[in-house]
Structures are given as C-alpha cells and as structure tokens.
Scaffold this active site. Structure first.
Site, mmCIF file in Angstrom:
data_model
loop_
_atom_site.group_PDB
_atom_site.id
_atom_site.type_symbol
_atom_site.label_atom_id
_atom_site.label_comp_id
_atom_site.label_asym_id
_atom_site.label_seq_id
_atom_site.Cartn_x
_atom_site.Cartn_y
_atom_site.Cartn_z
ATOM 1 N N LEU A 1 132.021 117.596 50.661
ATOM 2 C CA LEU A 1 132.300 116.411 49.849
ATOM 3 C C LEU A 1 132.076 115.104 50.599
ATOM 4 C CD1 LEU A 1 134.895 118.634 49.055
ATOM 5 C CD2 LEU A 1 134.907 116.972 47.199
ATOM 6 N N GLU B 1 129.137 108.722 51.479
ATOM 7 C CA GLU B 1 129.325 107.334 51.063
ATOM 8 C C GLU B 1 129.036 107.308 49.574
ATOM 9 O OE1 GLU B 1 130.339 104.796 52.777
ATOM 10 O OE2 GLU B 1 130.295 105.611 54.800
ATOM 11 N N THR C 1 126.843 114.443 42.220
ATOM 12 C CA THR C 1 127.201 113.504 41.163
ATOM 13 C C THR C 1 126.213 113.562 40.013
ATOM 14 O OG1 THR C 1 127.374 111.123 40.657
ATOM 15 C CG2 THR C 1 125.929 111.743 42.464
ATOM 16 N N ASP C 2 126.658 113.151 38.835
ATOM 17 C CA ASP C 2 125.739 113.070 37.699
ATOM 18 C C ASP C 2 124.790 111.880 37.819
ATOM 19 O OD1 ASP C 2 127.559 111.026 37.192
ATOM 20 O OD2 ASP C 2 128.020 111.645 35.150
ATOM 21 N N GLU C 3 125.054 110.976 38.771
ATOM 22 C CA GLU C 3 124.195 109.805 38.923
ATOM 23 C C GLU C 3 122.791 110.154 39.412
ATOM 24 O OE1 GLU C 3 125.797 106.151 40.375
ATOM 25 O OE2 GLU C 3 127.867 106.832 40.122
ATOM 26 N N TYR D 1 122.590 104.771 46.459
ATOM 27 C CA TYR D 1 123.593 105.840 46.518
ATOM 28 C C TYR D 1 123.106 107.094 45.814
ATOM 29 C CZ TYR D 1 127.385 108.674 44.692
ATOM 30 O OH TYR D 1 128.164 109.740 44.295
ATOM 31 N N SER D 2 122.699 106.965 44.547
ATOM 32 C CA SER D 2 122.306 108.164 43.788
ATOM 33 C C SER D 2 121.031 108.780 44.354
ATOM 34 C CB SER D 2 122.151 107.831 42.305
ATOM 35 O OG SER D 2 121.215 106.792 42.096
ATOM 36 N N SER E 1 120.277 108.851 47.528
ATOM 37 C CA SER E 1 120.684 109.596 48.727
ATOM 38 C C SER E 1 121.356 110.912 48.342
ATOM 39 C CB SER E 1 121.611 108.749 49.604
ATOM 40 O OG SER E 1 122.875 108.531 48.997
ATOM 41 N N LYS E 2 122.110 110.909 47.254
ATOM 42 C CA LYS E 2 122.730 112.154 46.795
ATOM 43 C C LYS E 2 121.681 113.108 46.220
ATOM 44 C CE LYS E 2 126.417 113.308 46.705
ATOM 45 N NZ LYS E 2 127.191 114.109 47.700
ATOM 46 N N LEU F 1 136.571 101.244 39.713
ATOM 47 C CA LEU F 1 136.910 100.501 38.498
ATOM 48 C C LEU F 1 138.366 100.658 38.058
ATOM 49 C CD1 LEU F 1 136.079 98.786 36.020
ATOM 50 C CD2 LEU F 1 135.502 100.931 34.873
ATOM 51 N N ASN G 1 132.933 101.016 29.415
ATOM 52 C CA ASN G 1 133.731 100.399 30.470
ATOM 53 C C ASN G 1 134.729 99.385 29.905
ATOM 54 O OD1 ASN G 1 132.451 101.890 32.433
ATOM 55 N ND2 ASN G 1 131.088 100.245 33.090
#
Length: 355
Positions: free
Chosen positions: A80, A83, A133-135, A159-160, A162-163, A199, A258
């Site tokens: 897990l 970043e 992640t789903d991103e 970020y996404s 890199s994942k 958030l 959101n």
C-alpha cells in the site's frame, strides 16, 4: 500467517492492520517510511499486540527490505505504500515517481528473490497483493458507464500515471518471473484517521474552524465513495483468498458529486456541532469555489460486481451511514486531529521508535 504490509501507517494501510490484528490471528509487519502522511497514532489501538511489528524503512532501500523478508518470512505482501495526493503530484512529481514506481520495482525484486527460495508448499500460498486506484483508468464522461477490470488505462495526473506504471510492473513480474500477484483498484476512500489534506476531512475540519470550504471549479465532479473499513475487509479477502493473477475493482456503490458531499457534511455538522465558530451562521456559507485542478477527471465509478460474485464481498456502509460515522469520529477525536495538524505526532514517533 505472516503478512508484510507496506505503508501501514497511512490511512488505508492502518485500517487494514487494525482489521487484521482485531479480526484474525495473523502476524503483521508494518513497513513504513513515515513521510508526512504516515501516522503511527492511527495504530495505537493495536500496536501493543504481540502479533504486530513496525519497521521504519523506505521501500526503495533494497538491502533493508531483503533483511526484513529474511527475518519476518512473510506469506503475503500487501503493498500500500504510495504517494497519493493528486495536487502534490501536479506541483512536484519526483516523489511520486520514486516511491510509486522505483519503490514498487524494488519491492517486486526483493519479493521475487525471496519467493524463488521458498519450498513448493510455501510457494503455493505466497501472494504479492498490489493495492492501486481507479484513477489509473482516467475518467468517465457518460452517466451510466463503469470502470471494469478490463477498462483501458488512461491516467490523467502524475499520481495516477505513477500508479498505472506500478500496476504494469506487478503484472509483468507475475507473467515474466512467475511471481504470484493479485491487484486491486479502489474508488475514493473516506473514514477514520484520514489525513486532513483530503476532501472530506478537510471540509469537516475547516468548517469546525470557520475556514473556507474550497471546491474545485463547479464541484460537479463525481466520485464513488468507499468507507475505509469496508475497503480493509475487501483487501484482506483478496490477499488471502483470491486466485493468482486476479484483478478486482473495489467500490462503495456511492456516487456523489463533490459539491453534494460538501453539502451533506455541512448538514451533518449543523446537527452534530451546532455551536459554530464566531461569525458563521450556516456552515454552507463557508463554501468557496476555487480554480479547477489541472487535468481534473470528471467522473469515477466502479463496477464491483466481480469481487462480489467471486469472493462474496460487498460494502456494509452506505454513504449516508459512513459519512455520519466519519463526522462523529472527527468530532470525538480532536486530540488526534490537533496532533496531526501540529506535528506533535512526530515527537511521539521519535519517543516510541528512537534508535
């Protein structure tokens, strides 16, 4: 069973560890570098267990990882450590490349070398579970389509991306080297012990302090919200029961805009924290629309039917029940919040784990 968890001092990782220590008889080694979002205070309730160990180790340190594998002798790896804050990745991507890509590579290499030296019985039960992640899928522009396990990757942020890279590495190590791997991709998590930059905790805490409640753009972006303890149950189930090579999407079946999430929090605070900061008549009056995030994805939505069908998992919390529990938790745990925001927990870490 021995389970090595990377990033166990983070939001999701700590929930997984609390679940394992309280609901199973397994042993846990928590491997965490303790960057800004790593907080061992989130594990106080289980850290006294004889089945729990902690090592402050960077997953990019191959020598240190090798030593941990040889001494702890894990049966399962739950990876897990990452970043994970999109805004930070846009402002400065280097740490995301280093931890999420290079760190995953190092962990895979150490796991591969360890696995190659196991006997056949041990190999049969070993798993490397990569939590993603789903991103990685990018975004959905329709109103009814969903991410499935075969959706193409089109990441939007550093970020996404890199994942997505780390997901590809895990699959490649599974196919090329025969490392037994499973992957999960989850929707947005929320719940207890969430670092205040995200958030939901940001909105709760800003409202309680009479600060603006920032909403990117028009606030119409849609996310599928997953209560973190539901996610922890799903992750343990996949790690211990999923077949080698499987991928599962994990979602909460709770799509919300959101802006609607923020309004729900404000309504709960009107009920649960009616004594407002000076000058605040209604919490919703603090809502402030700010410039939209660069490359902001429009909608995420998970099809979680595969994990329900094959492993019998489904979320226990609706968004309505989960967000109430979350707001109540933050109201009841202001000391944790204060320590995280002030940095006091770092002094606690040094006291508990000084060399």
């Amino acid at each position: 069973m021995n389970i090595l968890i990377t990033g166990g001092a983070g939001f999701i990782g700590s929930a997984v560890i609390r679940h394992i220590i309280t609901q199973t008889t397994d042993n846990v080694l928590n491997v965490d570098k303790l960057t800004y979002a790593g907080n061992l205070e989130s594990l106080v309730s289980v850290s006294g267990s004889s089945r729990y160990q902690f090592s402050q180790t960077d997953i990019c340190d191959k020598e240190a990882l090798t030593h941990l594998f040889q001494t702890f002798r894990p049966d399962i790896i739950m990876h897990l450590a990452a970043e994970s804050h999109v805004d930070r990745s846009i402002a400065s991507s280097a740490d995301f490349i280093q931890t999420n890509i290079i760190g995953t590579y190092m962990l895979l290499e150490v796991a591969r070398q360890y696995y190659d030296n196991l006997d056949e019985r041990q190999k049969a039960t070993f798993r490397f579970h990569h939590i993603s992640t789903d991103e990685v899928y990018g975004d959905l522009h329709g109103t009814t389509d969903l991410f499935t396990e075969t959706t193409a990757y089109t990441p939007s942020s550093p970020y996404s991306a890199s994942k997505a890279s780390s997901d590809h590495l895990v699959r490649a190590w599974g196919r090329t080297y025969g490392l037994p791997v499973v992957i999960t991709n989850c929707s947005n998590n929320y719940g207890y012990y969430h670092f205040p930059e995200k958030l939901i905790p940001l909105i709760i805490l800003n409202a309680l302090n009479g600060k603006p409640l920032p909403i990117y753009g028009d606030g119409l972006q849609i996310r599928d919200w997953l209560f973190v303890e539901d996610h922890a149950r799903a992750l343990y189930l996949v790690a211990t029961q999923a077949d080698n090579g499987k991928t599962y999407n994990i979602g909460g079946h709770n799509e919300r805009r959101n802006i609607d999430v923020v309004h729900e929090i404000c309504e709960l605070l009107e009920e649960l924290a009616p004594n407002k900061p000076n000058g605040v008549k209604h919490y919703k009056d603090l809502i402030t629309h700010v410039k939209d995030r660069a490359g902001h994805d429009v909608r995420y939505a998970i099809d979680a039917s595969k994990i329900e069908r094959e492993l019998g998992w489904r979320p226990q919390e609706t968004f309505k029940s989960g967000i109430r529990k979350t707001v109540e938790w933050y109201l009841a745990n202001q000391e944790w919040v204060k320590n995280v925001q002030s940095g006091e927990y770092r002094h606690w870490i040094n006291k508990q784990y000084k060399s």
